[in-house]
Design an enzyme around this catalytic site. Structure first.
Site, mmCIF file in Angstrom:
data_model
loop_
_atom_site.group_PDB
_atom_site.id
_atom_site.type_symbol
_atom_site.label_atom_id
_atom_site.label_comp_id
_atom_site.label_asym_id
_atom_site.label_seq_id
_atom_site.Cartn_x
_atom_site.Cartn_y
_atom_site.Cartn_z
ATOM 1 N N SER A 267 130.197 -50.545 -24.697
ATOM 2 C CA SER A 267 129.185 -51.587 -24.783
ATOM 3 C C SER A 267 128.110 -51.384 -23.735
ATOM 4 O O SER A 267 128.337 -50.762 -22.691
ATOM 5 C CB SER A 267 129.843 -52.962 -24.594
ATOM 6 O OG SER A 267 128.886 -53.959 -24.316
ATOM 7 N N LYS A 268 126.914 -51.937 -24.011
ATOM 8 C CA LYS A 268 125.855 -51.903 -23.004
ATOM 9 C C LYS A 268 126.303 -52.558 -21.702
ATOM 10 O O LYS A 268 125.790 -52.232 -20.632
ATOM 11 C CB LYS A 268 124.613 -52.635 -23.529
ATOM 12 C CG LYS A 268 123.797 -51.865 -24.558
ATOM 13 C CD LYS A 268 122.539 -52.654 -24.897
ATOM 14 C CE LYS A 268 121.657 -51.884 -25.876
ATOM 15 N NZ LYS A 268 120.404 -52.610 -26.161
ATOM 16 N N ARG A 269 127.244 -53.483 -21.809
ATOM 17 C CA ARG A 269 127.706 -54.212 -20.629
ATOM 18 C C ARG A 269 128.727 -53.431 -19.811
ATOM 19 O O ARG A 269 129.042 -53.802 -18.684
ATOM 20 C CB ARG A 269 128.285 -55.564 -21.038
ATOM 21 C CG ARG A 269 127.234 -56.531 -21.599
ATOM 22 C CD ARG A 269 127.865 -57.833 -22.048
ATOM 23 N NE ARG A 269 128.710 -57.640 -23.223
ATOM 24 C CZ ARG A 269 128.267 -57.609 -24.468
ATOM 25 N NH1 ARG A 269 126.975 -57.739 -24.707
ATOM 26 N NH2 ARG A 269 129.087 -57.440 -25.484
#
Length: 502
Positions: A267-269
């Site tokens: 994920s981007k996170r």
């Protein structure tokens, strides 16, 4: 891997990378850029870099600038796009709104699109009914064939229509460059919106329009976009009929997901996803690119380390594995370390300068003395580094002043106890007896310390040299001791040993 030959594409290759400037660039995005770029370069084709920034609620100039900066740092140059220009500009979608409005109108005029006046509540009610009946819940085509009178009645109510593309009622089969032949049944590909009620074009229109007008021949993108491919193919067929673009449909290749911890998509996170972290951490661009290439592709079964020119020479999209690739930060660091060791000492010294500047150890305009010390010290740590930042920690002792110098508390506790200080005192006297700067050499230093500490005190090397290392460099982890003391110099070495004793 899919047995698909792309050795001889039917027309000159034009590949593209078209990110949206939302948030920080991430690893999956860069992997897509790398594969598209390598494919274009392998075939002697063109690489187009364009920005899909029509979502004004999410796109921002800072993200755009970061995208361009990252592409430059990675060395993924482009033949058309921002800063470079080209025959098909502009290359930011926010500057092409008139193009999309014109294409949408042509699709309407030719009967490939229509205005639909459904309200959100009506759409949701019909979708729920379809789900309850076990039918596909996409658009049911209710407004596909409105009469002018029906359309006028809806407009009289104040309804603002979206524009939907009219999907031909047929199954869709295409050969994916990574996954082989894929078929979508007609029932799973309904009419879709290409322009919102407020006139804003959607990705479903802007992306194929730009690909067609820019002559893109091969579209490499993430597998999350696979389900939209039949819609895009239908649009290309419509474009060919009404004379938009080159009259052909690009070939598609859908790249595997990059997986993170817990068997889920990166994920981007996720911290390791943020591409902006890798440069300050000390990654080389070629090391990071090498590792990203391994996320779905390999140059050979028994080889993980290769240069980017070698990748370009060998790269074929049909060799990409369709299975998800798992991101492993430890392996990424190991690959980077291999590339560090491939650098010459001079190249490595130049690449280290910015990190020493960021740490405040070297001036913004480095002095000849600072550069000379770094050049002399670089060979001492060249084989010991995985990340460039590690050199800063290992060589900090050479650049800090005596006033700023400090010893790691944990290392001092283990090495500078009463016995350790006896070793330091003996070493101090032996080193201070070396006559003159001309005699302050690695071999002389080693001879004096071995004679005093090993032969004279009967110590083993670890117990003999550990306390001296900690007292002089501030840490038990440093470059080779004798070479380090030579670079530190006679005066500063004695001063630090005195401080440890003091």
């Amino acid at each position: 891997m899919t047995d698909i030959s792309t050795d001889s594409p039917s027309r000159p290759v034009v590949a593209r990378f078209c990110p949206s400037p939302t948030g920080n660039p991430h690893v999956g995005m860069a992997r897509t850029a790398l594969f598209s770029w390598a494919f274009a370069r392998h075939h002697g084709g063109r690489f187009v870099f364009r920005i899909e920034d029509t979502d004004t609620s999410r796109d921002n100039e800072e993200s755009y600038a970061l995208l361009v900066e990252v592409m430059h740092w990675l060395g993924l140059d482009w033949d058309e796009g921002p800063e470079v220009g080209g025959p098909n500009g502009p290359y930011r979608q926010s500057e092409r709104m008139d193009v999309y409005a014109d294409v949408a109108q042509q699709l309407l005029d030719a009967g490939h699109a229509y205005k639909a006046y459904d309200s959100a509540e009506e759409l949701e009610a019909r979708r729920n009914a379809a789900r309850a009946a076990g039918k596909p819940s996409g658009y049911d085509g209710l407004h596909r064939d409105l009469t002018p009178e029906q359309a006028a009645a809806y407009e009289a109510e104040g309804r603002e229509p979206v524009i939907r593309f009219k999907m031909p009622q047929k199954d869709w089969t295409f050969t994916d460059l990574v996954r082989g032949e894929i078929t979508f049944g007609a029932e799973n590909v309904q009419d879709f919106v290409i322009v919102r009620a407020n006139g804003q074009p959607l990705y479903t229109l802007t992306n194929p329009t730009d690909d067609a007008l820019m002559g893109v021949t091969h579209v490499l993108r993430g597998e999350d976009l696979l389900s939209s491919t039949p819609r895009q193919i239908a649009l290309y067929e419509a474009f060919a009929e009404i004379g938009i673009g080159g009259g052909f449909t690009p070939e598609f290749g859908h790249l595997p997901f990059v997986m993170g911890e817990g068997n889920r998509k990166l994920s981007k996170r996720d911290p390791e996803s943020n591409l902006l972290d890798y440069k300050p951490k000390g990654f080389l661009p070629e090391g990071l690119l090498n590792y990203m290439a391994l996320l779905g592709w390999s140059i050979a079964d028994d080889r993980d380390v290769f240069s980017i020119p070698e990748m370009v020479e060998a790269f074929e999209i049909g060799s990409v594995n369709a299975s998800p690739a798992r991101f492993d930060i430890k392996k990424a660091e190991a690959i980077n370390g291999s590339h560090v060791r491939l650098l010459t000492d001079a190249d490595l010294r130049d690449r280290l300068v910015p990190y020493f500047q960021d740490a405040g150890l070297i001036d913004e305009m480095p002095t000849e003395t600072q550069l000379g010390v770094l050049a002399a010290a670089t060979p001492l740590v060249h084989e010991r580094m995985t990340l460039l930042t590690e050199a800063v920690d290992m060589l900090r002792f050479l650049f800090v002043s005596d006033e700023e110098f400090s010893v790691d508390e944990a290392d001092a506790a283990k090495n500078l106890d009463e016995k350790g200080l006896e070793v330091v005192r003996a070493a101090r006297d032996a080193l201070d007896a070396i006559p003159g700067t001309a005699e302050w050499t690695t071999s002389t230093i080693e001879g004096a310390l071995r004679l005093t500490l090993i032969d004279g005190m009967g110590l083993k090397p670890r117990l003999a040299f550990g306390p001296v290392r900690v007292a002089a460099t501030g840490s038990r982890i440093s470059p080779p001791l004798f070479e380090s003391l030579e670079l530190l110099g006679h005066r500063r070495t004695i001063a630090r040993l005195d401080a440890a004793l003091g």
